[in-house]
Each structure stands twice: as C-alpha cells, then as structure tokens.
Design an enzyme around this catalytic site. Structure first.
Site, PDB file in Angstrom:
ATOM      1  N   LEU A  34      -1.138  70.473 -29.328  1.00 23.68           N
ATOM      2  CA  LEU A  34      -2.136  69.432 -29.635  1.00 23.68           C
ATOM      3  C   LEU A  34      -1.537  68.244 -30.383  1.00 23.68           C
ATOM      4  CD1 LEU A  34      -5.207  71.674 -30.669  1.00 23.68           C
ATOM      5  CD2 LEU A  34      -4.754  70.623 -28.459  1.00 23.68           C
ATOM      6  N   LYS A  86       7.541  62.079 -25.196  1.00 24.79           N
ATOM      7  CA  LYS A  86       7.871  61.209 -24.053  1.00 24.79           C
ATOM      8  C   LYS A  86       7.940  59.718 -24.369  1.00 24.79           C
ATOM      9  CE  LYS A  86       3.128  60.764 -22.550  1.00 24.79           C
ATOM     10  NZ  LYS A  86       2.126  60.850 -21.522  1.00 24.79           N
ATOM     11  N   SER A 126      12.397  63.102 -14.734  1.00 19.27           N
ATOM     12  CA  SER A 126      12.006  61.690 -14.622  1.00 19.27           C
ATOM     13  C   SER A 126      13.035  60.902 -13.830  1.00 19.27           C
ATOM     14  CB  SER A 126      11.913  61.123 -16.042  1.00 19.27           C
ATOM     15  OG  SER A 126      11.837  59.726 -16.014  1.00 19.27           O
ATOM     16  N   THR A 128      14.093  58.339 -14.743  1.00 14.99           N
ATOM     17  CA  THR A 128      14.944  57.723 -15.767  1.00 14.99           C
ATOM     18  C   THR A 128      16.385  58.252 -15.668  1.00 14.99           C
ATOM     19  OG1 THR A 128      14.948  57.106 -18.095  1.00 14.99           O
ATOM     20  CG2 THR A 128      14.448  59.371 -17.638  1.00 14.99           C
ATOM     21  N   TYR A 151      15.285  60.181 -25.265  1.00 18.99           N
ATOM     22  CA  TYR A 151      14.283  60.765 -24.370  1.00 18.99           C
ATOM     23  C   TYR A 151      14.896  61.006 -22.991  1.00 18.99           C
ATOM     24  CZ  TYR A 151      10.827  60.706 -20.680  1.00 18.99           C
ATOM     25  OH  TYR A 151      10.151  60.996 -19.527  1.00 18.99           O
ATOM     26  N   LYS A 155      15.951  64.649 -20.632  1.00 19.32           N
ATOM     27  CA  LYS A 155      15.625  65.008 -19.239  1.00 19.32           C
ATOM     28  C   LYS A 155      16.907  65.381 -18.493  1.00 19.32           C
ATOM     29  CE  LYS A 155      11.265  64.655 -19.669  1.00 19.32           C
ATOM     30  NZ  LYS A 155      10.497  65.909 -19.784  1.00 19.32           N
ATOM     31  N   ARG A 233       8.437  48.911  -9.916  1.00 16.78           N
ATOM     32  CA  ARG A 233       8.409  50.360 -10.125  1.00 16.78           C
ATOM     33  C   ARG A 233       7.633  51.032  -8.995  1.00 16.78           C
ATOM     34  NH1 ARG A 233      11.395  48.726 -13.313  1.00 16.78           N
ATOM     35  NH2 ARG A 233      11.520  49.051 -15.558  1.00 16.78           N
TER      36      ARG A 233
HETATM   37  C1  UD1 Z   1       8.825  54.333 -18.997  1.00 16.14           C
HETATM   38  C2  UD1 Z   1      10.087  54.889 -19.562  1.00 16.14           C
HETATM   39  C3  UD1 Z   1      10.547  56.027 -18.691  1.00 16.14           C
HETATM   40  C4  UD1 Z   1       9.486  57.092 -18.645  1.00 16.14           C
HETATM   41  C5  UD1 Z   1       8.187  56.472 -18.150  1.00 16.14           C
HETATM   42  C6  UD1 Z   1       7.067  57.484 -18.293  1.00 16.14           C
HETATM   43  C7  UD1 Z   1      11.118  52.940 -20.678  1.00 16.14           C
HETATM   44  C8  UD1 Z   1      12.274  52.008 -20.695  1.00 16.14           C
HETATM   45  N1  UD1 Z   1      11.084  53.841 -19.684  1.00 16.14           N
HETATM   46  O1  UD1 Z   1       9.115  53.824 -17.700  1.00 16.14           O
HETATM   47  O2  UD1 Z   1      11.744  56.555 -19.196  1.00 16.14           O
HETATM   48  O3  UD1 Z   1       9.876  58.118 -17.793  1.00 16.14           O
HETATM   49  O4  UD1 Z   1       7.831  55.336 -18.932  1.00 16.14           O
HETATM   50  O5  UD1 Z   1       5.878  56.950 -17.861  1.00 16.14           O
HETATM   51  O6  UD1 Z   1      10.255  52.878 -21.534  1.00 16.14           O
HETATM   52  N2  UD1 Z   1       5.502  46.391 -18.868  1.00 16.14           N
HETATM   53  C9  UD1 Z   1       5.034  45.145 -19.258  1.00 16.14           C
HETATM   54  N3  UD1 Z   1       4.225  45.085 -20.343  1.00 16.14           N
HETATM   55  C10 UD1 Z   1       3.853  46.190 -21.068  1.00 16.14           C
HETATM   56  C11 UD1 Z   1       4.337  47.455 -20.659  1.00 16.14           C
HETATM   57  C12 UD1 Z   1       5.166  47.503 -19.561  1.00 16.14           C
HETATM   58  O7  UD1 Z   1       5.345  44.120 -18.632  1.00 16.14           O
HETATM   59  O8  UD1 Z   1       3.131  46.049 -22.059  1.00 16.14           O
HETATM   60  C13 UD1 Z   1       6.367  46.464 -17.683  1.00 16.14           C
HETATM   61  C14 UD1 Z   1       7.744  47.025 -17.983  1.00 16.14           C
HETATM   62  O9  UD1 Z   1       8.630  46.003 -18.329  1.00 16.14           O
HETATM   63  C15 UD1 Z   1       8.085  47.683 -16.655  1.00 16.14           C
HETATM   64  C16 UD1 Z   1       6.743  48.122 -16.089  1.00 16.14           C
HETATM   65  O10 UD1 Z   1       5.771  47.370 -16.784  1.00 16.14           O
HETATM   66  O11 UD1 Z   1       8.627  46.732 -15.786  1.00 16.14           O
HETATM   67  C17 UD1 Z   1       6.471  49.592 -16.272  1.00 16.14           C
HETATM   68  O12 UD1 Z   1       6.645  49.908 -17.640  1.00 16.14           O
HETATM   69  P1  UD1 Z   1       6.241  51.339 -18.233  1.00 16.14           P
HETATM   70  O13 UD1 Z   1       4.862  51.663 -17.828  1.00 16.14           O
HETATM   71  O14 UD1 Z   1       6.553  51.319 -19.687  1.00 16.14           O
HETATM   72  O15 UD1 Z   1       7.194  52.338 -17.452  1.00 16.14           O
HETATM   73  P2  UD1 Z   1       8.805  52.350 -17.357  1.00 16.14           P
HETATM   74  O16 UD1 Z   1       9.417  51.465 -18.346  1.00 16.14           O
HETATM   75  O17 UD1 Z   1       9.150  52.132 -15.925  1.00 16.14           O
END
Ligand code: UD1
Length: 341
Positions: A34, A86, A126, A128, A151, A155, A233
C-alpha cells in the site's frame, strides 16, 4: 482453483491484470504494501468482476513475511511480480531505496518461487532497457544500453537475475514483459492510475490539467528530430497490457514456452508524438488543453516504439485498443475520481 499471486496487485497495471485474470477464471491472491496504492482498489476490482480477490498487506522487503506467505500458499501455480518503485527522478535521488525495494524483493520472491511445485513467473520490465535504440521499431534483440537511472538499472538487473536463475534451475519458467508506455484506465472507470503528488508521466498530467488540478502542461522539447519536434512514444492501453500478462502466464502453464526465460516487447507498434497525444485527448474529451512548450527533460529519448512481431507471432497477443480509446478511458477515470460530470 488455479491460484495466482499478483504482487503489487493494487497498483495501476497490477489491478487491471487482476481483473483480466479473474475474467479468465483464475483465483487471485494479491500482496501489496500500500506504499503507492489504496485499499479502495479492491472495491474497484470487485465491482468490475463481482469477485473480491484475497489480499494480504505485506512489504516484500520483510523476507520472513514472504517466506511465511509462501508456506501458507503452496498451491500457487504462477506469480506475476509488479511490486516495485517506478519513479525515475526519485530513483536518482534515492538509489539505495530503489535497489533494495526493486531487487532485494525480487530475490526474496524468486527464492520462494523456485521451491514451488509449479514455478511460473512473469516479470514487469520496461522498454527503458533499450535506452535510445538505434533502429525503430525496437525489436527484442536490440542491445540493452547502459541505464539512465537507478530505476532503469533495476529493470535491467532484474532481468539478469531471473536469467541467471533460469540457467541453473530448469524448474523456473519465466517471461519478462518489456512494457512501452502504459496509459488509460478500465472502461468502467472503476480502476485507473493514481499518481502520488504531481504526476511525472504525460497522460495523468494531461487529465489533471483538464480537471483543473494543474494550470498548464509543459511539453518537454519541441526541437527533436521527429515529425512535429516532440518526442515519440508507444502508448499502450493498460487493458491490452493486462491481457498480455494473462496470455504470457497461460503460455507458461501450458508449457508452450521455447526456453525457460523469454522476453517480449509489449506495445502497439505505433509511435505517437506528445502533440498527437494532446490532440487525441482534445478529440475524445471535446475540450482544449492548456499547454506550453518547455525545455527538453533530461534523460528523455527522442523516440521509442515497439516491434511487436515477436509478441504477435510467438505469444499470440496483439493490442486491440487505440490511442483515442486510451485517452477517453483515462479522462473518464479522472472525471470519476474528481466527481466531474
Ligand atoms: C517514463 C520513464 C520510463 C518508465 C515509464 C513508465 C523517464 C525518463 N522514463 O517513460 O523509464 O518506464 O515512464 O511509465 O521518466 N512529457 C511532457 N510533459 C510532461 C510529462 C511528459 O512533455 O509533463 C513528455 C516526455 O518528454 C515524453 C513523453 O511525454 O516525451 C512521455 O513521458 P512519460 O509519460 O514520462 O514517459 P517516458 O518518459 O517515456
């Protein structure tokens, strides 16, 4: 009954997987500490499936409690292991916490799983592990790159630990699922993602902004070498991802796996930019989102989307739901928990 242990089963992906397991006739036992979830999730699960899963509050770092749990449940035929921390940024600040919480716990669980008559194990990994892969889409044979964060390292090391055990213990049958970006919520809006504090991930940040909890989404970077300059992504609906766990588990239970440690990418195979995600949100919600461009976020890769051929052909799994489906379900969930009509 076919009894499955789901660690971290009250979390985002865990809870959706519990629902899919119950839908397929499995009996589920959840352990969860939790730390990043709530007991209310049990009600959400049971209101969807009509079955309340068994639950024990256990912190897996307490090895003795894990041992006792398994000696009380020798009839478990499979374990799906989600329980882990995570948050990428937090892991940089608290590396020892991450190594203890994600790796010690994996060892304690595996020590018990190898002693079960039926040692079937699914690991939550992941994309990642690939870092910025050279070629898109990313296949499972793309090299694992030096981790960008503790993190990510947990993995990679987690997969190595499982692989090492599989080499010497042919009883252990394991599958590692490398998730791309899980988003969305159950279509019932009864379970979904519940980030603690300010969301770090894109989709909960979008829905919280639309719900009025945040002023404005910062789009991190618009000068990447992608079609519209924002990062790309592979956003996978959490229900599709949950179903992949059930398919992987059945593969092990039916003895269809080709080796005792297999890895699969779990994504849609479609790359979407941040602006495309925002557009999808605006389209399904009928409202415009307040956003602005901001500098790049450290550690972000330019693009990552999956080659899903291995999962499609060998696992026999394929994503069914679209980005719009995922954004609509995420928005309905956010509205439900904020009492927005
Ligand atoms: C992130 C983690 C990844 C993890 C995954 C789990 C990082 C660098 N990587 O992936 O290791 O497995 O989450 O869900 O944190 N973005 C914005 N504004 C925001 C938030 C995100 O523009 O406020 C953009 C980011 O730059 C990215 C995309 O949205 O291009 C996705 O971001 P996010 O949802 O954080 O996922 P990841 O970074 O791909």
């Amino acid at each position: 009954m076919k009894k499955i242990l789901v660690t971290g089963g009250l979390g985002f992906i865990g809870s959706h997987t519990v629902v899919e397991l119950q839908n397929e006739g499995f009996e589920v036992v959840i352990i969860d500490d939790l730390s990043n979830s709530s007991l209310d999730v049990l009600d959400g699960i049971s209101s969807i499936t009509g079955i309340t899963p068994k639950f024990e509050k256990i912190d897996i770092k307490e090895k003795g409690k894990v041992q006792t749990f398994f000696s009380d449940h020798k009839d478990i035929i499979g374990v799906i292991h989600f329980a882990a921390s995570k948050a990428v940024g937090e892991s940089v600040l608290k590396p020892l916490h991450y190594y203890e919480n994600n790796l010690n716990t994996l060892v304690y669980i595996l020590q018990e799983v190898v002693g079960l008559p039926s040692s079937n194990f699914i690991f939550s990994s992941s994309c990642t592990v690939y870092g910025q892969a050279e070629h898109m889409p990313i296949t499972e044979s793309a090299p694992v790159q030096a981790a960008e964060s503790p993190y990510g390292n947990t993995k990679q090391i987690g997969e190595e630990i499982i692989n090492d055990v599989c080499k010497v213990d042919s009883n252990l049958q394991a599958i590692s699922l490398r998730y791309f970006n899980p988003i969305g919520a159950h279509p019932s809006a009864k379970i979904g993602e519940l980030p603690l504090g300010v969301p770090q991930n894109l989709v909960p940040y979008i829905t919280q902004t639309a719900a009025g909890l945040r002023d404005c989404l910062s789009v991190f970077g618009n000068d990447y070498a992608t079609s519209d300059g924002t990062c790309v992504r592979d956003y996978i609906h959490v229900v599709d991802l949950a179903k992949a766990h059930v398919v992987a588990l059945k593969r092990l239970l039916e003895g269809d796996n080709r080796s005792n440690f297999e890895t699969f990418n779990i994504g849609t195979g479609i790359g979407s930019s941040v602006l495309e995600v925002i557009k999808s949100f605006e389209n399904v919600s009928g409202q415009s989102l307040n956003y602005k461009f901001a500098p790049r976020r450290e550690g972000d890769v330019t693009e990552a989307y999956a080659d899903t051929k291995k999962a499609n052909d060998i696992l026999g799994w394929q994503s069914q739901l679209t980005l719009d489906d995922a954004m609509l379900s995420a928005w309905n969930w956010e509205k439900n928990i904020r009492n927005i009509k």
